[in-house]
Design an enzyme around this catalytic site. Structure first.
Site, PDB file in Angstrom:
ATOM      1  N   LYS A  14      -5.770 -14.968  -4.501  1.00  0.00           N
ATOM      2  CA  LYS A  14      -6.578 -14.105  -5.369  1.00  0.00           C
ATOM      3  C   LYS A  14      -6.909 -12.779  -4.666  1.00  0.00           C
ATOM      4  O   LYS A  14      -6.724 -11.703  -5.221  1.00  0.00           O
ATOM      5  CB  LYS A  14      -7.898 -14.806  -5.757  1.00  0.00           C
ATOM      6  CG  LYS A  14      -7.715 -16.166  -6.400  1.00  0.00           C
ATOM      7  CD  LYS A  14      -9.046 -16.804  -6.774  1.00  0.00           C
ATOM      8  CE  LYS A  14      -9.945 -17.160  -5.617  1.00  0.00           C
ATOM      9  NZ  LYS A  14      -9.438 -18.250  -4.752  1.00  0.00           N
ATOM     10  N   ARG A  88     -16.888 -19.151 -11.369  1.00  0.00           N
ATOM     11  CA  ARG A  88     -16.492 -20.415 -10.760  1.00  0.00           C
ATOM     12  C   ARG A  88     -17.126 -21.611 -11.442  1.00  0.00           C
ATOM     13  O   ARG A  88     -16.892 -22.749 -11.025  1.00  0.00           O
ATOM     14  CB  ARG A  88     -16.936 -20.431  -9.292  1.00  0.00           C
ATOM     15  CG  ARG A  88     -15.886 -19.943  -8.321  1.00  0.00           C
ATOM     16  CD  ARG A  88     -16.533 -19.886  -6.954  1.00  0.00           C
ATOM     17  NE  ARG A  88     -15.636 -20.179  -5.882  1.00  0.00           N
ATOM     18  CZ  ARG A  88     -15.006 -19.245  -5.165  1.00  0.00           C
ATOM     19  NH1 ARG A  88     -15.122 -17.982  -5.452  1.00  0.00           N
ATOM     20  NH2 ARG A  88     -14.252 -19.607  -4.154  1.00  0.00           N
TER      21      ARG A  88
HETATM   22  P1  AP5 Z   1      -5.956 -15.043  -0.064  1.00  0.00           P
HETATM   23  O1  AP5 Z   1      -5.411 -13.915  -0.876  1.00  0.00           O
HETATM   24  O2  AP5 Z   1      -7.009 -14.739   0.953  1.00  0.00           O
HETATM   25  O3  AP5 Z   1      -6.420 -16.206  -1.030  1.00  0.00           O
HETATM   26  P2  AP5 Z   1      -7.754 -16.364  -1.879  1.00  0.00           P
HETATM   27  O4  AP5 Z   1      -7.374 -17.084  -3.142  1.00  0.00           O
HETATM   28  O5  AP5 Z   1      -8.452 -15.044  -2.029  1.00  0.00           O
HETATM   29  O6  AP5 Z   1      -8.517 -17.336  -0.917  1.00  0.00           O
HETATM   30  P3  AP5 Z   1     -10.029 -17.379  -0.422  1.00  0.00           P
HETATM   31  O7  AP5 Z   1     -10.074 -18.391   0.668  1.00  0.00           O
HETATM   32  O8  AP5 Z   1     -10.568 -16.018  -0.127  1.00  0.00           O
HETATM   33  O9  AP5 Z   1     -10.682 -17.945  -1.711  1.00  0.00           O
HETATM   34  P4  AP5 Z   1     -11.979 -18.700  -1.857  1.00  0.00           P
HETATM   35  O10 AP5 Z   1     -12.028 -18.775  -3.338  1.00  0.00           O
HETATM   36  O11 AP5 Z   1     -12.134 -19.989  -1.150  1.00  0.00           O
HETATM   37  O12 AP5 Z   1     -13.008 -17.769  -1.075  1.00  0.00           O
HETATM   38  P5  AP5 Z   1     -14.121 -16.756  -1.556  1.00  0.00           P
HETATM   39  O13 AP5 Z   1     -14.214 -15.691  -0.571  1.00  0.00           O
HETATM   40  O14 AP5 Z   1     -13.950 -16.393  -2.997  1.00  0.00           O
HETATM   41  O15 AP5 Z   1      -4.710 -15.748   0.649  1.00  0.00           O
HETATM   42  C1  AP5 Z   1      -4.891 -16.795   1.589  1.00  0.00           C
HETATM   43  C2  AP5 Z   1      -3.829 -16.676   2.708  1.00  0.00           C
HETATM   44  O16 AP5 Z   1      -2.540 -16.879   2.156  1.00  0.00           O
HETATM   45  C3  AP5 Z   1      -3.764 -15.296   3.384  1.00  0.00           C
HETATM   46  O17 AP5 Z   1      -3.445 -15.482   4.747  1.00  0.00           O
HETATM   47  C4  AP5 Z   1      -2.625 -14.585   2.654  1.00  0.00           C
HETATM   48  O18 AP5 Z   1      -1.986 -13.630   3.483  1.00  0.00           O
HETATM   49  C5  AP5 Z   1      -1.700 -15.733   2.328  1.00  0.00           C
HETATM   50  N1  AP5 Z   1      -0.998 -15.576   1.065  1.00  0.00           N
HETATM   51  C6  AP5 Z   1      -1.491 -15.084  -0.112  1.00  0.00           C
HETATM   52  N2  AP5 Z   1      -0.565 -15.146  -1.073  1.00  0.00           N
HETATM   53  C7  AP5 Z   1       0.545 -15.727  -0.515  1.00  0.00           C
HETATM   54  C8  AP5 Z   1       1.837 -16.084  -1.012  1.00  0.00           C
HETATM   55  N3  AP5 Z   1       2.185 -15.862  -2.290  1.00  0.00           N
HETATM   56  N4  AP5 Z   1       2.721 -16.662  -0.134  1.00  0.00           N
HETATM   57  C9  AP5 Z   1       2.372 -16.897   1.174  1.00  0.00           C
HETATM   58  N5  AP5 Z   1       1.154 -16.567   1.703  1.00  0.00           N
HETATM   59  C10 AP5 Z   1       0.257 -16.005   0.854  1.00  0.00           C
HETATM   60  O19 AP5 Z   1     -15.429 -17.695  -1.500  1.00  0.00           O
HETATM   61  C11 AP5 Z   1     -15.953 -18.140  -0.254  1.00  0.00           C
HETATM   62  C12 AP5 Z   1     -17.251 -18.910  -0.490  1.00  0.00           C
HETATM   63  O20 AP5 Z   1     -18.231 -18.041  -1.094  1.00  0.00           O
HETATM   64  C13 AP5 Z   1     -17.154 -20.098  -1.470  1.00  0.00           C
HETATM   65  O21 AP5 Z   1     -16.718 -21.283  -0.820  1.00  0.00           O
HETATM   66  C14 AP5 Z   1     -18.603 -20.191  -1.977  1.00  0.00           C
HETATM   67  O22 AP5 Z   1     -19.436 -20.806  -1.029  1.00  0.00           O
HETATM   68  C15 AP5 Z   1     -19.015 -18.729  -2.071  1.00  0.00           C
HETATM   69  N6  AP5 Z   1     -18.738 -18.139  -3.394  1.00  0.00           N
HETATM   70  C16 AP5 Z   1     -17.877 -17.093  -3.657  1.00  0.00           C
HETATM   71  N7  AP5 Z   1     -17.861 -16.805  -4.964  1.00  0.00           N
HETATM   72  C17 AP5 Z   1     -18.732 -17.681  -5.553  1.00  0.00           C
HETATM   73  C18 AP5 Z   1     -19.111 -17.900  -6.914  1.00  0.00           C
HETATM   74  N8  AP5 Z   1     -18.608 -17.160  -7.926  1.00  0.00           N
HETATM   75  N9  AP5 Z   1     -19.998 -18.889  -7.161  1.00  0.00           N
HETATM   76  C19 AP5 Z   1     -20.522 -19.636  -6.162  1.00  0.00           C
HETATM   77  N10 AP5 Z   1     -20.183 -19.493  -4.864  1.00  0.00           N
HETATM   78  C20 AP5 Z   1     -19.293 -18.520  -4.554  1.00  0.00           C
END
Ligand code: AP5
Length: 217
Positions: A14, A88
């Site tokens: 994402k 979410r």
């Molecule tokens: P990346 O693009 O970073 O993936 P992502 O889907 O953004 O993953 P995140 O870990 O950031 O998502 P998340 O939803 O857990 O975290 P968030 O920050 O939202 O890609 C991942 C890796 O893969 C990278 O190394 C990239 O280079 C590689 N990659 C990407 N695409 C690829 C491909 N096609 N092929 C190969 N490699 C690839 O949330 C963190 C925390 O915040 C949550 O756990 C929660 O506690 C809190 N939080 C955030 N939003 C909310 C909400 N709305 N409600 C409640 N709590 C929330």
């Protein structure tokens, strides 16, 4: 002006795709994860509440994240928004609908990144970023050209997210299955869901998303 959601489990890509769309289309990336990490780093009251919850891999309260999105939505008023990691829960989906309607806007697409969860654990556990400029890297898929030196800014300082360890990643996945995946029917009823193959290369995923946004997908 398009308003889209990128939906998928942790590591689905994402953030990668949202950053690309922001750079190529001038849309604004609204990542609640990034907003919460900024709040934690700044030690704000929201950050203090969120820190431990995020470290466990659980979801922060709906009220906190919906307020964060509301504050930032006006910045994306004229350019279109990419919602990355929000909504979410069903409650957040309903809050987003209201926030958009209050501004005379609505959603155009909910793009689901379909992925294999097991492969995502290694994707997430291998990633790190430049501590100075934030450029993203991966131990296997995207190492710096010179080991230990950032390709973009030359810094030798790198960092990892505290929630990018296997145990927390598994909790994040479980939270996704239990609370986030169930919002898909809400958007399916509204005929907004478009699926892309999130296991394809970054470039192929980007091409699939572009085709949807350009009306050819
Ligand atoms: P990346 O693009 O970073 O993936 P992502 O889907 O953004 O993953 P995140 O870990 O950031 O998502 P998340 O939803 O857990 O975290 P968030 O920050 O939202 O890609 C991942 C890796 O893969 C990278 O190394 C990239 O280079 C590689 N990659 C990407 N695409 C690829 C491909 N096609 N092929 C190969 N490699 C690839 O949330 C963190 C925390 O915040 C949550 O756990 C929660 O506690 C809190 N939080 C955030 N939003 C909310 C909400 N709305 N409600 C409640 N709590 C929330």
């Amino acid at each position: 002006m398009l308003n889209i959601i990128l939906l998928g489990p942790p590591g689905a890509g994402k953030g990668t795709q949202a950053a690309r769309l922001q750079a190529t289309r001038g849309m604004v990336q609204l990542s609640t994860g990034d907003m919460l990490r900024e709040a934690v780093a700044a030690g704000t009251p929201v950050g203090i509440k969120a820190k431990e919850v995020m470290a466990r891999g659980e979801l922060v309260s709906d009220a906190i994240v919906s307020a964060l999105i509301g504050e930032r939505l006006d910045a994306a008023q004229s350019s279109g928004a990419i919602f990355d990691g929000f909504p979410r829960t069903k409650h957040q989906a309903e809050a987003l609908e209201i926030l958009l309607a209050e501004r005379g806007r609505s959603l155009d697409h909910v793009i689901e990144l379909a992925v294999d969860e097991e492969a995502l654990v290694s994707r997430i556990c291998g990633r790190f970023t430049c501590a100075r400029c934030g450029a993203p890297y991966h131990e296997v898929y995207k190492r710096p050209q010179v080991d230990g030196v950032c390709d973009v800014c030359g810094s030798t300082d790198f960092k990892r997210r505290p929630d990018d360890n296997e145990q927390t990643v598994r909790t994040r996945m479980a939270e996704y299955r239990a609370k986030t995946a169930p919002i898909l029917p809400y958007y399916e009823e509204r005929r907004l869901v478009r699926r892309v193959d999130g296991m394809a290369s970054v470039e192929e995923v980007a091409a699939q998303i572009d085709a949807i946004l350009d009306g050819a997908g």
